[in-house]
Design a protein around this motif. Structure first.
Motif, short mmCIF file in Angstrom:
data_model
loop_
_atom_site.label_atom_id
_atom_site.label_comp_id
_atom_site.label_asym_id
_atom_site.label_seq_id
_atom_site.Cartn_x
_atom_site.Cartn_y
_atom_site.Cartn_z
N VAL A 1 -22.59 29.34 19.21
CA VAL A 1 -21.56 28.45 18.66
C VAL A 1 -22.25 27.15 18.27
CG1 VAL A 1 -19.43 27.21 19.14
CG2 VAL A 1 -19.82 29.47 20.16
N ALA A 2 -22.06 26.76 17.01
CA ALA A 2 -22.68 25.53 16.51
C ALA A 2 -21.71 24.83 15.58
CB ALA A 2 -23.97 25.85 15.76
N SER A 3 -21.55 23.53 15.77
CA SER A 3 -20.78 22.77 14.79
C SER A 3 -21.75 22.36 13.68
CB SER A 3 -20.12 21.55 15.43
OG SER A 3 -21.10 20.68 15.95
N LEU A 4 -21.28 22.41 12.46
CA LEU A 4 -22.15 22.08 11.33
C LEU A 4 -22.29 20.57 11.20
CD1 LEU A 4 -20.81 24.62 8.69
CD2 LEU A 4 -22.80 24.85 10.19
N PRO A 5 -23.51 20.10 10.89
CA PRO A 5 -23.68 18.67 10.64
C PRO A 5 -23.04 18.29 9.31
CG PRO A 5 -25.74 19.83 10.25
CD PRO A 5 -24.75 20.84 10.78
N ALA A 6 -22.92 16.99 9.08
CA ALA A 6 -22.40 16.51 7.80
C ALA A 6 -23.24 17.11 6.68
CB ALA A 6 -22.45 14.99 7.75
N GLU B 1 -24.76 16.61 3.91
CA GLU B 1 -25.44 15.71 2.97
C GLU B 1 -26.89 15.62 3.41
OE1 GLU B 1 -24.11 11.57 5.14
OE2 GLU B 1 -22.88 12.35 3.53
N GLY B 2 -27.79 15.53 2.47
CA GLY B 2 -29.22 15.46 2.80
C GLY B 2 -29.66 16.67 3.60
N LEU B 3 -30.43 16.43 4.66
CA LEU B 3 -30.91 17.53 5.50
C LEU B 3 -29.77 18.27 6.21
CD1 LEU B 3 -34.15 16.08 7.13
CD2 LEU B 3 -33.97 17.99 5.55
N GLY B 4 -28.67 17.58 6.44
CA GLY B 4 -27.51 18.24 7.06
C GLY B 4 -27.02 19.40 6.21
N LEU B 5 -27.09 19.27 4.90
CA LEU B 5 -26.71 20.35 4.00
C LEU B 5 -27.64 21.55 4.17
CD1 LEU B 5 -24.91 21.38 1.70
CD2 LEU B 5 -26.47 20.28 0.10
N ALA B 6 -28.93 21.30 4.28
CA ALA B 6 -29.90 22.38 4.46
C ALA B 6 -29.70 23.07 5.82
CB ALA B 6 -31.32 21.83 4.35
N ILE B 7 -29.46 22.28 6.86
CA ILE B 7 -29.23 22.84 8.19
C ILE B 7 -27.97 23.70 8.19
CG2 ILE B 7 -28.66 22.28 10.60
CD1 ILE B 7 -30.41 19.69 10.15
N VAL C 1 -28.78 19.42 20.38
CA VAL C 1 -29.58 19.21 19.17
C VAL C 1 -29.88 17.73 18.99
CG1 VAL C 1 -28.75 21.31 18.06
CG2 VAL C 1 -27.56 19.16 17.64
N PRO C 2 -31.00 17.41 18.35
CA PRO C 2 -31.36 16.00 18.17
C PRO C 2 -30.39 15.27 17.23
CG PRO C 2 -33.20 17.47 17.62
CD PRO C 2 -32.00 18.32 17.84
N ALA C 3 -30.28 13.97 17.42
CA ALA C 3 -29.45 13.15 16.54
C ALA C 3 -30.11 13.02 15.16
CB ALA C 3 -29.23 11.77 17.15
N SER C 4 -31.41 13.06 15.12
CA SER C 4 -32.15 12.95 13.86
C SER C 4 -32.06 14.26 13.10
CB SER C 4 -33.62 12.62 14.17
OG SER C 4 -34.45 12.99 13.09
N MET C 5 -31.57 14.21 11.87
CA MET C 5 -31.47 15.42 11.05
C MET C 5 -32.86 16.00 10.79
SD MET C 5 -28.39 16.42 10.41
CE MET C 5 -27.94 15.93 12.06
N ALA C 6 -33.88 15.14 10.66
CA ALA C 6 -35.24 15.64 10.43
C ALA C 6 -35.71 16.44 11.65
CB ALA C 6 -36.19 14.48 10.15
N ALA C 7 -35.46 15.93 12.85
CA ALA C 7 -35.87 16.65 14.07
C ALA C 7 -35.05 17.93 14.24
CB ALA C 7 -35.70 15.74 15.28
N TYR C 8 -33.78 17.87 13.89
CA TYR C 8 -32.91 19.06 13.97
C TYR C 8 -33.44 20.14 13.01
CZ TYR C 8 -28.31 21.49 14.36
OH TYR C 8 -27.28 22.39 14.60
N ALA C 9 -33.74 19.74 11.78
CA ALA C 9 -34.25 20.69 10.79
C ALA C 9 -35.58 21.30 11.23
CB ALA C 9 -34.41 20.00 9.43
N ARG C 10 -36.48 20.47 11.77
CA ARG C 10 -37.77 20.99 12.24
C ARG C 10 -37.62 21.95 13.40
NH1 ARG C 10 -39.33 15.69 11.60
NH2 ARG C 10 -39.13 15.31 13.82
#
Length: 80
Positions: free
Chosen positions: A53-58, A60-66, A26-35
């Motif tokens: 299997v996926a580890s959840l991002p932090a 906060e911000g878009l990480g919360l939405a993902i 997955v991309p390092a950019s939360m915006a790219a990950y979300a898209r």
């Protein structure tokens, strides 16, 4: 019979050797990950993965939405 596992690999582990049927880094950019989130899920589905299997991002911000979307995708499926 075993599962065909797909893995969402965080960018920090992009060079890690992962024993799985399919891997998406997955991309390092939360915006790219979300898209790309649904595209990544479809990609693993198209490759025949029945377990992801996926580890959840932090969370906060878009990480919360993902994280929210990944949890919903992991939830029970309605039976028809």
């Amino acid at each position: 019979m075993g599962h065909q596992a797909g893995v969402f690999l965080p960018p920090a582990f992009a060079d890690a050797l992962v024993k799985a049927h399919a891997v998406v880094t997955v991309p390092a950019s939360m915006a790219a990950y979300a898209r790309g989130l649904y595209r990544f899920l479809r990609e693993l589905d198209e490759q025949g993965c029945d377990l992801i299997v996926a580890s959840l991002p932090a969370e906060e911000g878009l990480g919360l939405a993902i994280s929210n979307r990944l949890r919903r995708a992991a939830g029970p499926r309605p039976t028809v």
